[in-house]
Design a protein around this motif. Structure first.
Motif, mmCIF file in Angstrom:
data_model
loop_
_atom_site.group_PDB
_atom_site.id
_atom_site.type_symbol
_atom_site.label_atom_id
_atom_site.label_comp_id
_atom_site.label_asym_id
_atom_site.label_seq_id
_atom_site.Cartn_x
_atom_site.Cartn_y
_atom_site.Cartn_z
ATOM 1 N N SER A 11 2.453 -8.850 15.031
ATOM 2 C CA SER A 11 1.911 -9.316 13.642
ATOM 3 C C SER A 11 0.464 -8.683 13.081
ATOM 4 C CB SER A 11 1.547 -10.737 14.107
ATOM 5 O OG SER A 11 0.773 -10.963 14.899
ATOM 6 N N ALA A 12 -0.325 -8.556 13.826
ATOM 7 C CA ALA A 12 -1.649 -7.953 13.434
ATOM 8 C C ALA A 12 -1.337 -6.505 12.849
ATOM 9 C CB ALA A 12 -2.424 -7.621 14.611
ATOM 10 N N LYS A 13 -0.512 -5.644 13.642
ATOM 11 C CA LYS A 13 0.015 -4.247 12.800
ATOM 12 C C LYS A 13 0.517 -4.211 11.553
ATOM 13 C CE LYS A 13 0.042 -2.189 17.281
ATOM 14 N NZ LYS A 13 1.111 -1.221 18.320
ATOM 15 N N ARG A 14 1.341 -5.603 11.464
ATOM 16 C CA ARG A 14 2.234 -5.809 10.179
ATOM 17 C C ARG A 14 1.133 -6.173 8.984
ATOM 18 N NH1 ARG A 14 6.298 -8.410 13.089
ATOM 19 N NH2 ARG A 14 5.348 -10.519 13.049
ATOM 20 N N VAL A 15 -0.108 -7.131 9.540
ATOM 21 C CA VAL A 15 -0.918 -7.233 8.378
ATOM 22 C C VAL A 15 -1.914 -6.118 7.986
ATOM 23 C CG1 VAL A 15 -2.864 -8.751 7.966
ATOM 24 C CG2 VAL A 15 -1.166 -9.563 9.339
ATOM 25 N N LEU A 16 -2.123 -5.240 8.965
ATOM 26 C CA LEU A 16 -2.724 -4.044 8.849
ATOM 27 C C LEU A 16 -1.928 -3.037 7.674
ATOM 28 C CD1 LEU A 16 -4.170 -3.053 12.261
ATOM 29 C CD2 LEU A 16 -5.664 -3.616 10.322
ATOM 30 N N LYS A 17 -0.861 -2.903 8.063
ATOM 31 C CA LYS A 17 0.054 -2.278 7.371
ATOM 32 C C LYS A 17 0.028 -2.610 5.978
ATOM 33 C CE LYS A 17 4.363 0.243 6.877
ATOM 34 N NZ LYS A 17 5.712 0.325 7.740
ATOM 35 N N ARG A 18 0.180 -4.001 5.621
ATOM 36 C CA ARG A 18 0.278 -4.371 4.374
ATOM 37 C C ARG A 18 -1.095 -4.361 3.411
ATOM 38 N NH1 ARG A 18 2.035 -9.051 6.030
ATOM 39 N NH2 ARG A 18 -0.180 -10.232 5.799
ATOM 40 N N ARG A 19 -2.102 -4.408 4.300
ATOM 41 C CA ARG A 19 -3.598 -4.298 3.745
ATOM 42 C C ARG A 19 -4.078 -3.144 3.603
ATOM 43 N NH1 ARG A 19 -5.801 -9.435 3.220
ATOM 44 N NH2 ARG A 19 -7.658 -8.726 3.020
ATOM 45 N N ARG A 20 -3.522 -2.179 3.949
ATOM 46 C CA ARG A 20 -4.196 -0.805 4.423
ATOM 47 C C ARG A 20 -4.716 -0.149 2.930
ATOM 48 N NH1 ARG A 20 0.844 3.295 5.650
ATOM 49 N NH2 ARG A 20 2.239 2.400 4.399
ATOM 50 N N ARG A 21 -4.086 -0.436 1.891
ATOM 51 C CA ARG A 21 -4.351 0.247 0.684
ATOM 52 C C ARG A 21 -5.404 -0.847 -0.283
ATOM 53 N NH1 ARG A 21 0.922 2.183 1.130
ATOM 54 N NH2 ARG A 21 0.951 4.251 1.353
ATOM 55 N N LYS A 22 -5.408 -1.951 0.099
ATOM 56 C CA LYS A 22 -6.352 -3.117 -0.653
ATOM 57 C C LYS A 22 -7.739 -2.413 -1.286
ATOM 58 C CE LYS A 22 -7.378 -7.769 -0.530
ATOM 59 N NZ LYS A 22 -6.662 -8.460 -1.757
ATOM 60 N N GLU A 23 -8.590 -1.768 0.035
ATOM 61 C CA GLU A 23 -9.879 -1.534 -0.593
ATOM 62 C C GLU A 23 -9.890 -0.373 -1.499
ATOM 63 O OE1 GLU A 23 -13.324 0.998 2.004
ATOM 64 O OE2 GLU A 23 -12.367 -0.856 2.917
ATOM 65 N N ALA A 24 -8.912 0.669 -1.448
ATOM 66 C CA ALA A 24 -8.715 1.841 -2.235
ATOM 67 C C ALA A 24 -8.326 1.101 -3.795
ATOM 68 C CB ALA A 24 -7.668 2.726 -1.859
ATOM 69 N N ARG A 25 -7.472 -0.001 -3.727
ATOM 70 C CA ARG A 25 -7.141 -0.358 -5.122
ATOM 71 C C ARG A 25 -8.328 -1.070 -5.852
ATOM 72 N NH1 ARG A 25 -2.370 -2.101 -2.299
ATOM 73 N NH2 ARG A 25 -3.122 -4.301 -2.257
#
Length: 420
Positions: A239-253
């Protein structure tokens, strides 16, 4: 002259169409991996498209790829090797014999299963009025695939779309990235003055007009994202890896949104007042400057190149001249008397001249020096001194350069896709 932009639209295919697109994308990238292995075996890193086509085209057609897709796969491979050769020549992969360079030179280039694939008029069609596209896949021609975009993007597509478009899948969503050639506005050959822009981390951009974009909000956001990533990575659960994958581009956006807003503000003010824009040429700063360990993440997250790109392409569309100047000693030089002393910069935000005693905000003082250098550069070189950015092409993703690195007036930028 034109400004080259890329407009990204989101496809909304049915499950059956999505399956056909996935099969097409996987087939193209599997074919690219095989072509890459053949190229490496026969030519090393010096693959040439015509010679490679004679060895691989027939096999690609036998694997089910259509004619246009097969040729585009071969072109993608040769472009990738050309980019690799360029990076090696420029020293971007380290010195001869370094571990990173040996690794790059010792094996074929590999493409991800969902890497972007280029399409042109031979195997793709647009219906702007109906907001649909048609794409030729290994399973045949698929008509009427809906796409979504903003009204401004739709107008740009209708008026200026030209060349190839890239099909890509990201986080389970399908996108098309289309190239558009937008005419430049008439360049203001006699600017009334210059807006100097000092770039930094504490203050993302400080203009000589008084505009200041504080970096506090973005830096706090990055710190929160870093803290969250650290916590999730320590958990090491699915579940933690899923959250990381979902949020990985948030900072760049978030950073891109900040830079778009800042660049729009600066260019709009320069256009309104008839001024040009002077920017710092910070190319290579990450190799020149050393920081303490706690500062390295912040420094290497600094998106100054992206901000420079955004300012440049917006300025070209508005007819505002842009020059890049040497930033050396702009933070140590008094903009009033010209006295240079490293002790003039008392702190991050305070400048006190030891020559004339003037007290000013350090970034504001630097921006005034940059503006003065911009005027001098323009007077010395006129139009020939106006650099522009050649950014990332959607169909040839590895041919980018830094701002001001070569003359020309084309600029390519990825527009944002509508949110799902």
């Amino acid at each position: 002259m034109v400004v080259k932009l890329v407009v990204q639209v989101k496809l909304t295919p049915t499950a059956e169409v999505a399956e056909a697109l996935a099969d097409e994308l996987t087939g193209c990238n599997d074919g690219a991996n095989w072509v890459s292995a053949v190229a490496f075996e026969h030519f090393g890193l010096k693959a040439r498209e015509y010679a490679l086509r004679k060895l691989t085209y027939a096999r690609l057609r036998e694997e089910g790829l259509k004619s246009a897709a097969a040729q585009q796969v071969i072109a993608k491979v040769t472009d990738a090797y050309a980019s690799l050769r360029g990076n090696i020549k420029a020293g971007n992969l380290g010195r001869p014999g370094s571990k990173r360079r040996r690794k790059a030179e010792s094996k074929p280039i590999v493409f991800r299963p969902d890497a972007a694939q280029a399409y042109d008029h031979r195997n793709m069609g647009w219906d702007i009025d109906a907001q649909t596209v048609a794409i030729t896949t290994r399973r045949g021609r698929i008509q009427g695939i809906p796409f979504a975009c903003s009204p401004d993007q739709l107008k740009t597509l209708a008026a200026y779309r030209k060349g190839e478009a890239d099909l890509l899948r990201r986080d389970g969503q399908w996108y098309l990235v289309a190239t558009c050639e937008v005419p430049e506005a008439d360049l203001n050959e006699q600017p009334a003055g210059w807006v100097g822009v000092d770039l930094g981390i504490e203050n993302i951009a400080t203009a000589s007009t008084g505009y200041k974009a504080a970096g506090r909000g973005l830096n706090r956001h990055r710190a929160r994202q870093q803290e969250l990533r650290t916590k999730l990575q320590k958990k090491r659960t699915k579940s933690a890896k899923r959250v990381l994958k979902r949020r990985r581009r948030k900072e760049a956006r978030r950073a891109a949104d900040f830079n778009h807003c800042i660049s729009k503000q600066i260019v709009t003010e320069a256009e309104r007042t008839g001024h040009g824009i002077a920017l710092e040429d910070l190319q290579g700063i990450r190799d020149r400057v050393r920081h303490r360990k706690p500062q390295r993440v912040t420094f290497h997250s600094w998106a100054f190149h992206q901000l420079g790109t955004f300012i440049t392409y917006k300025a070209l569309r508005a007819g505002v001249p842009v020059v890049f100047v040497d930033p050396a000693h702009t933070s140590q030089t008094c903009a009033d008397c010209g006295h240079v002393d490293r002790r003039n910069r008392v702190s991050q935000g305070l400048f006190i001249c030891r020559g004339c005693g003037v007290v000013a905000h350090a970034d504001r003082n630097a921006s005034r020096n940059i503006a003065a250098r911009g005027g001098a550069a323009w007077d010395a070189g006129r139009q020939s001194s106006v650099p522009a950015v050649t950014g990332t092409s959607p169909s040839r993703p590895r041919r980018g350069t830094q701002p001001g690195s070569q003359p020309g007036r084309s600029c390519k930028l990825r527009a944002s896709a509508p949110r799902s």
